[in-house]
Design a protein around this motif. Structure first.
Motif, mmCIF file in Angstrom:
data_model
loop_
_atom_site.group_PDB
_atom_site.id
_atom_site.type_symbol
_atom_site.label_atom_id
_atom_site.label_comp_id
_atom_site.label_asym_id
_atom_site.label_seq_id
_atom_site.Cartn_x
_atom_site.Cartn_y
_atom_site.Cartn_z
ATOM 1 N N ALA A 1 -3.600 -13.889 6.567
ATOM 2 C CA ALA A 1 -3.827 -13.045 5.067
ATOM 3 C C ALA A 1 -3.728 -13.989 4.128
ATOM 4 C CB ALA A 1 -2.164 -12.310 5.261
ATOM 5 N N ALA A 2 -4.161 -15.279 4.229
ATOM 6 C CA ALA A 2 -4.088 -16.173 3.115
ATOM 7 C C ALA A 2 -3.168 -15.999 2.050
ATOM 8 C CB ALA A 2 -5.467 -15.711 2.468
ATOM 9 N N GLY A 3 -2.002 -16.153 2.502
ATOM 10 C CA GLY A 3 -0.825 -16.188 1.662
ATOM 11 C C GLY A 3 -0.253 -14.910 1.222
ATOM 12 N N ALA A 4 -0.961 -13.648 1.561
ATOM 13 C CA ALA A 4 -0.613 -12.308 1.006
ATOM 14 C C ALA A 4 0.509 -11.757 1.961
ATOM 15 C CB ALA A 4 -1.609 -11.424 0.800
ATOM 16 N N GLU A 5 1.220 -10.947 1.213
ATOM 17 C CA GLU A 5 2.365 -10.074 2.046
ATOM 18 C C GLU A 5 1.661 -9.033 2.800
ATOM 19 O OE1 GLU A 5 5.632 -10.275 1.889
ATOM 20 O OE2 GLU A 5 5.690 -12.339 0.766
ATOM 21 N N VAL A 6 2.210 -8.900 3.956
ATOM 22 C CA VAL A 6 1.393 -7.856 5.012
ATOM 23 C C VAL A 6 2.790 -7.160 5.427
ATOM 24 C CG1 VAL A 6 -0.463 -9.669 5.589
ATOM 25 C CG2 VAL A 6 1.788 -9.711 6.819
ATOM 26 N N ARG A 7 1.966 -5.784 5.792
ATOM 27 C CA ARG A 7 2.901 -4.898 6.294
ATOM 28 C C ARG A 7 2.272 -4.100 7.596
ATOM 29 N NH1 ARG A 7 2.070 0.384 3.969
ATOM 30 N NH2 ARG A 7 0.528 0.137 2.247
ATOM 31 N N LEU A 8 2.987 -3.288 8.467
ATOM 32 C CA LEU A 8 2.239 -2.778 9.649
ATOM 33 C C LEU A 8 1.994 -1.164 8.978
ATOM 34 C CD1 LEU A 8 1.622 -2.466 12.547
ATOM 35 C CD2 LEU A 8 4.157 -1.894 12.967
ATOM 36 N N PHE A 9 0.890 -0.653 9.336
ATOM 37 C CA PHE A 9 0.292 0.518 8.596
ATOM 38 C C PHE A 9 -0.444 1.287 9.515
ATOM 39 C CE2 PHE A 9 -2.473 3.215 6.021
ATOM 40 C CZ PHE A 9 -1.577 4.223 5.619
ATOM 41 N N ASP A 10 -0.202 2.282 10.270
ATOM 42 C CA ASP A 10 -1.088 3.108 11.090
ATOM 43 C C ASP A 10 -1.760 2.199 12.044
ATOM 44 O OD1 ASP A 10 -0.408 5.473 10.125
ATOM 45 O OD2 ASP A 10 -2.030 5.574 8.399
ATOM 46 N N GLY A 11 -1.020 1.343 12.767
ATOM 47 C CA GLY A 11 -1.767 0.346 13.818
ATOM 48 C C GLY A 11 -2.519 -0.514 13.295
ATOM 49 N N ARG A 12 -2.394 -1.009 12.116
ATOM 50 C CA ARG A 12 -3.147 -2.056 11.629
ATOM 51 C C ARG A 12 -2.110 -3.044 10.582
ATOM 52 N NH1 ARG A 12 -8.091 1.054 8.926
ATOM 53 N NH2 ARG A 12 -6.326 2.814 8.647
ATOM 54 N N ILE A 13 -2.611 -4.201 10.560
ATOM 55 C CA ILE A 13 -1.836 -5.036 9.647
ATOM 56 C C ILE A 13 -2.656 -5.013 8.323
ATOM 57 C CG2 ILE A 13 -0.689 -7.546 9.238
ATOM 58 C CD1 ILE A 13 0.223 -5.840 11.676
ATOM 59 N N VAL A 14 -1.773 -4.639 7.354
ATOM 60 C CA VAL A 14 -2.492 -4.617 5.851
ATOM 61 C C VAL A 14 -1.859 -5.574 4.957
ATOM 62 C CG1 VAL A 14 -3.562 -2.311 6.524
ATOM 63 C CG2 VAL A 14 -1.275 -2.700 5.238
ATOM 64 N N THR A 15 -2.388 -5.909 3.895
ATOM 65 C CA THR A 15 -1.771 -6.367 2.626
ATOM 66 C C THR A 15 -1.391 -5.139 1.668
ATOM 67 O OG1 THR A 15 -3.697 -6.767 1.319
ATOM 68 C CG2 THR A 15 -3.518 -8.603 2.778
ATOM 69 N N GLU A 16 -0.454 -5.673 0.811
ATOM 70 C CA GLU A 16 -0.141 -4.687 0.100
ATOM 71 C C GLU A 16 -1.075 -4.055 -1.104
ATOM 72 O OE1 GLU A 16 2.913 -3.259 -0.571
ATOM 73 O OE2 GLU A 16 3.519 -4.552 1.148
ATOM 74 N N ALA A 17 -2.262 -4.822 -1.084
ATOM 75 C CA ALA A 17 -3.241 -4.373 -1.970
ATOM 76 C C ALA A 17 -4.165 -3.424 -0.853
ATOM 77 C CB ALA A 17 -4.444 -5.696 -2.265
ATOM 78 N N GLY A 18 -3.806 -3.416 0.328
ATOM 79 C CA GLY A 18 -4.638 -2.389 1.136
ATOM 80 C C GLY A 18 -5.872 -3.007 2.263
ATOM 81 N N VAL A 19 -5.800 -4.402 1.938
ATOM 82 C CA VAL A 19 -6.680 -5.172 2.818
ATOM 83 C C VAL A 19 -6.390 -5.272 4.219
ATOM 84 C CG1 VAL A 19 -8.066 -7.066 3.131
ATOM 85 C CG2 VAL A 19 -7.613 -6.377 0.726
ATOM 86 N N VAL A 20 -7.195 -4.688 5.266
ATOM 87 C CA VAL A 20 -6.891 -4.786 6.641
ATOM 88 C C VAL A 20 -6.978 -6.281 7.106
ATOM 89 C CG1 VAL A 20 -7.485 -4.060 8.969
ATOM 90 C CG2 VAL A 20 -7.565 -2.436 6.966
ATOM 91 N N VAL A 21 -5.624 -6.479 7.724
ATOM 92 C CA VAL A 21 -5.982 -8.130 8.034
ATOM 93 C C VAL A 21 -6.231 -8.169 9.648
ATOM 94 C CG1 VAL A 21 -4.442 -10.088 8.867
ATOM 95 C CG2 VAL A 21 -4.117 -8.709 6.456
#
Length: 753
Positions: free
Chosen positions: A554-574
Motif C-alpha cells: 500500500a506504499a504507506g497508505a491506510e488500508v481496510r477490508l472492503f467486499d473481499g478486497r484490500i483497499v486504501t481510504e482513497a478507494g485504490v484496490v491493493v
C-alpha cells in the motif's frame, strides 16, 4: 497490481452477516428428522449401559449382591462405588454428589450400580437382578424443616436503606412455585469409546464440555487431556445438561470392558437423572405511598435445592439480587436461602432463580396497584428502573433499561380478538361440559429482570480459533469453539459474525470439542455475548494480520477490508483477499472476557455482581371457565430489549419459546413430589404446552445497544420465561378475583380459591 474503484456500490455486509437471518445449517435436518442426536450414535462392537437407581429418597445401603446380574449371558461388567477409579464425588462448584452411591442414598433415583451388556434389554434385565439391602430412613422433604435443621446451602442477604421504614399502604403475600422440569426433546445419552492411550473419547449432549471434562477426568483418575469430549447432537437443554448424568458411568464401563459403551435414558429415567427448577416459598411485604411510590420491600425466599449442591448457590444469589424486580426501591431487606433435602436435586433451569422471584414480586405489584387504586401498568411505570438507577445491591444500571417503554408497548398493543363462537376456541374445547356461560376474560401484565452471563467474580470467558484460508481458490473461514449448540442457533450466529468481520461468505463452524479452549456453558443467556465476542475478537485479530500483509503493497497508505478486497481510504484496490491469503492461511486463537464482576458482600449483599441486565414485559389475555376451572390463553404479547438482534428470526424464536415455557409453569407444569417421591415421571402425567396450547404471540423488539457488549447485543433467551408466568397468572386473577398465589394454577384454585 492496483486499480482504482469508484464510490462503494456494493454493501460491505456479506449476505448472512450480523443483523440478518440466514438459514440454520441444522434446520432442514431437524425438520425432516434426519439430524443425528446423541441417542443416534453408534460404534462397532458397542455395548449398552444401564443404571440401577434407588427407589427410596433416603436409605442406608447395607449390602449389594451382584452375582445374579454377572451370571446373565451377555453382561460384560457390573460396577459399583468401589470401582470408581478416581474421585468418588462430582459437582459443578461443590463435589458432593457420588458417582455411585455408597453407604446412603439421598434421593429417589440416585445411581447405585451400572451395567454394560451386549443388548439394551439384557442390560436392563441385569439391573433388575441386582439385590440391594436397604434400611429405609425417613426423608427430609420439607425445606422449612431442612432450614431449621441447619441443612443450609447458602444464605444471601441484601440490605439497602432503612430496615425499619414504614409506609402508608402495605401489602403482604406468601407465594409458592412448584418444581418444573426442563422437558427437553432428547433424553440423556452419549457414547464413550476407550482409546489406545488409556484415555476415553466421549461423545455427549451437554451444555459445558470443559466442566464435564474436568469432572469426568477426576472421577476416572485420568489427566484431563486423556478425556476428550466432542459435542453430539443436543435435543434441547434449558439448564438440565449443566450437571453430569451418564458421562462418568459410560466412561467407566468403556474403560473396564475396553469396548465402546452407549447409554440412553428412557423418558422416565430422565425425570430422575437430571436436576429440575427449584421449588420455592416466597414471602413479600411491599410498602408504598398512597400514590403508589414504593417505599420499602421486605422479602424472604426459600429454595429447595434437593439432595446435592449443584448450582443452588448461584440460583440463590440470583433470586436475592433480582428479587425486587425492575423497580427503584429505597429500602430493601431481602433474605434468600437454599437448603438440602431428600427431594430430587435441583439446579439450573431457564431463568435461574429470577423466575420464582418474579412470580412473587409481580403478584405483589398487582396487589399494591389494587390497594392504591391504580392501574397495574401505571403503578409499575411510576416505580420503573431506568438507566442510571441503582439496584438494591448498589450496582449502577449503566446500560439501557427501558422498563417503562416496554410496559407501554404491551399495554398499547391492540386488544386480543373477542372470544370465538367455535367451541374449540373456548376453555376446555369441545370437551367442555358447559356452554360457556361461566367464561370470563382477563388481562394481566408483568415485567421481569434477568442478569446475563456469569456473576459474582466468576472468571467468565470464551475461546475461539479462527482460520482464514483458500479452498479451491476461494477464501474460506473455519471457526472452532467449544460452545455447545443446544438448539438456540449458536452455530448460525458464529458464522454470521465471521462473515461480518472478515467479509467472507464461506464459513464453516467446526464441531465443538475440548481440543480448543473452553467457551463456558450454554446458559445464563451468555453464548452470543461470550462466544460471539470471542469469535469477533479472533476474526479481528486475523483481519489485523491480513491488513499487515497488505501494508507492504500500500506504499504507506491506510488500508481496510472492503467486499473481499484490500483497499486504501482513497478507494485504490491493493489486493484481492484470495491473492493476499495465498498459500499461507491466517489463524488466531483468542480468549475473550467481559468486564469484571465482583463477589457480593456476605453481610449486606452489596456489590457489582452482574455483567448486564435484560428486560422483557408481557401482556396476557385469557378466557377462564370459572365453573370448571379451565383456562385458555388467548394471546401473549411481548416487548423485549435485545440490544442488537444479531439474528432477528432466532430472536423471535427465543422469545416465543421462552414465553411458552413460562406459560407451562403458570398453568400446567409441575413435578409432583410427595415425601421425596416423584409421582408423575412421564409426559402422560407431567404436562407441557403443545402447539394447541400456544396462543398468538405478537412481539415488539427494541434494539437499544448496550455500550459494553459486542455489537451492543443483550442476552435474549431467558427474560421471556421470567415475566410470561406472572402475566398469565395476573390475567387469570383478573378473570376470577381469586388470589392465586401458587403455581401452576389448578382447576380447584380457580373454582374454590
Amino acid at each position: 497490481m492496483t486499480r482504482a474503484i469508484g464510490a462503494p456500490s456494493v454493501s460491505t455486509v456479506v449476505e448472512g452477516g450480523v443483523g440478518q437471518s440466514p438459514r440454520r445449517p441444522d434446520g432442514r435436518l431437524k425438520v425432516t428428522g434426519e439430524f443425528a442426536f446423541s441417542s443416534d450414535l453408534w460404534a462397532d462392537d458397542m455395548l449398552w449401559g444401564a443404571t440401577l437407581r434407588s427407589p427410596y429418597p433416603r436409605a442406608r445401603l447395607r449390602g449389594l449382591d451382584l452375582s445374579a446380574a454377572l451370571a446373565l449371558p451377555g453382561v460384560h461388567a457390573v460396577l459399583t462405588a468401589d470401582d470408581v477409579p478416581g474421585a468418588k464425588c462430582y459437582g459443578l462448584d461443590v463435589a458432593d454428589q457420588p458417582v455411585l452411591a455408597w453407604e446412603e442414598v439421598r434421593y429417589q433415583g440416585e445411581a447405585i450400580a451400572i451395567v454394560a451388556a451386549d443388548h439394551p434389554e439384557t442390560a436392563r434385565r441385569a439391573v433388575a437382578r441386582i439385590v440391594v439391602d436397604y434400611e429405609v430412613l425417613d426423608p427430609v422433604a420439607d425445606p422449612e424443616a431442612a432450614l431449621a435443621a441447619g441443612q443450609l446451602v447458602r444464605h444471601v442477604p441484601v440490605r439497602r436503606g432503612d430496615p425499619a421504614a414504614t409506609a402508608e399502604v402495605v401489602v403482604t403475600g406468601e407465594y409458592r412455585v412448584g418444581m418444573q422440569d426442563q422437558a427437553f426433546l432428547g433424553p440423556e445419552s452419549g457414547l464413550a469409546v476407550p482409546a489406545e492411550d488409556g484415555g476415553v473419547d466421549l461423545y455427549i449432549a451437554t451444555q459445558w464440555l470443559h466442566v464435564d471434562q474436568a469432572q469426568v477426568a477426576a472421577a476416572l483418575g485420568l489427566a484431563p487431556d486423556l478425556v476428550r469430549l466432542s459435542l453430539a447432537g443436543v435435543g434441547g437443554a434449558f439448564g438440565a445438561r449443566e450437571d453430569l448424568s451418564m458421562q462418568v458411568h459410560a466412561s467407566m464401563l468403556a474403560l473396564r470392558t475396553r469396548r465402546p459403551v452407549k447409554m440412553v435414558y428412557s423418558r422416565e429415567e430422565s425425570f430422575f437423572g437430571h436436576v429440575h427448577r427449584h421449588p420455592a416459598t416466597l414471602r413479600y411485604e411491599h410498602g408504598a405511598t398512597r400514590d403508589g411510590r414504593l417505599v420499602y420491600v421486605r422479602a424472604r425466599i426459600l429454595l429447595d435445592g434437593g439432595a446435592y449442591t449443584s448450582s443452588t448457590p448461584a440460583v440463590v444469589a440470583n433470586a436475592a439480587t433480582l428479587g425486587i424486580g425492575p423497580y427503584q426501591v429505597p429500602n430493601v431487606t431481602m433474605d434468600a436461602y437454599g437448603v438440602w433435602t431428600n427431594n430430587p436435586p435441583c439446579g439450573a433451569m431457564r431463568g435461574f432463580g429470577a423466575v420464582q422471584a418474579c412470580f412473587a414480586y409481580e403478584s405483589q405489584m398487582d396487589a399494591l396497584a389494587a390497594a392504591c387504586g391504580l392501574d397495574p401498568v401505571e403503578l409499575r411505570t411510576r416505580n420503573a428502573l431506568a438507566e442510571g438507577a441503582t439496584m438494591p445491591t448498589g450496582q449502577l444500571v449503566d446500560g439501557p433499561a427501558p422498563v417503562a417503554r416496554l410496559l407501554a408497548l404491551v399495554r398499547d398493543r391492540p386488544a386480543a380478538p373477542p372470544a370465538a363462537a367455535d367451541p374449540r376456541e373456548r376453555p376446555g374445547g369441545v370437551a367442555n361440559t358447559t356452554r360457556g356461560e361461566g367464561v370470563v376474560r382477563g388481562v394481566g401484565y408483568a415485567i421481569g429482570i434477568k442478569n446475563v452471563c456469569f456473576s459474582e467474580g466468576f472468571d467468565d470467558y470464551a475461546t475461539a480459533r479462527v482460520r482464514l484460508e483458500l479452498i479451491n481458490g476461494e477464501p474460506a473461514v473455519l471457526v472452532h469453539t467449544a460452545a455447545a449448540e443446544v438448539g438456540q442457533g449458536l452455530v448460525t450466529v458464529q458464522a454470521q459474525i465471521a462473515r461480518t468481520e472478515l467479509g467472507v461468505a464461506r464459513v464453516t463452524v467446526a464441531t465443538a470439542d475440548t481440543s480448543v479452549g473452553s467457551a463456558g456453558s450454554s446458559s445464563a443467556s451468555r453464548q452470543t455475548y461470550m462466544t460471539g465476542g470471542a469469535v469477533r475478537a479472533a476474526c479481528q485479530a486475523v483481519r489485523a494480520k491480513l491488513l499487515a500483509r497488505a501494508a507492504d503493497r500500500a506504499a504507506g497508505a491506510e488500508v481496510r477490508l472492503f467486499d473481499g478486497r484490500i483497499v486504501t481510504e482513497a478507494g485504490v484496490v491493493v489486493a484481492d483477499l484470495a491473492d493476499l491469503v495465498g498459500d499461507e492461511p491466517l489463524e488466531e486463537t483468542v480468549q475473550w472476557r467481559h468486564r469484571p464482576t465482583h463477589p457480593l458482600d456476605p453481610r449486606t449483599g452489596q456489590g457489582d455482581a452482574h455483567v448486564q441486565y435484560a428486560f422483557a414485559a408481557h401482556r396476557a389475555t385469557v378466557d377462564v371457565d370459572t365453573e370448571l376451572g379451565l383456562v385458555r390463553v388467548v394471546e401473549i404479547a411481548t416487548a423485549q430489549d435485545v440490544g442488537r438482534a444479531v439474528n432477528p428470526q432466532a430472536v423471535l424464536g427465543q422469545i416465543h419459546g421462552g414465553t411458552i415455557q413460562g406459560l407451562g409453569l403458570a398453568v400446567m407444569e409441575e413435578i409432583q413430589v410427595v415425601d421425596g417421591l416423584i409421582r408423575n415421571p412421564s409426559f402422560t402425567d407431567y404436562l407441557i404446552p403443545t402447539i394447541l396450547d400456544s396462543p398468538p404471540m405478537p412481539v415488539d423488539v427494541l434494539e437499544l445497544a448496550d455500550p459494553h457488549s459486542p455489537y451492543g447485543l443483550r442476552g435474549v433467551g431467558e427474560p421471556p420465561t421470567i415475566s410470561s408466568t406472572p402475566a398469565v397468572v395476573a390475567a387469570i386473577r383478573a378473570a376470577t378475583n381469586r388470589p392465586l398465589r401458587t403455581i401452576p394454577i389448578r382447576p380447584h384454585h380457580i373454582v374454590y380459591g
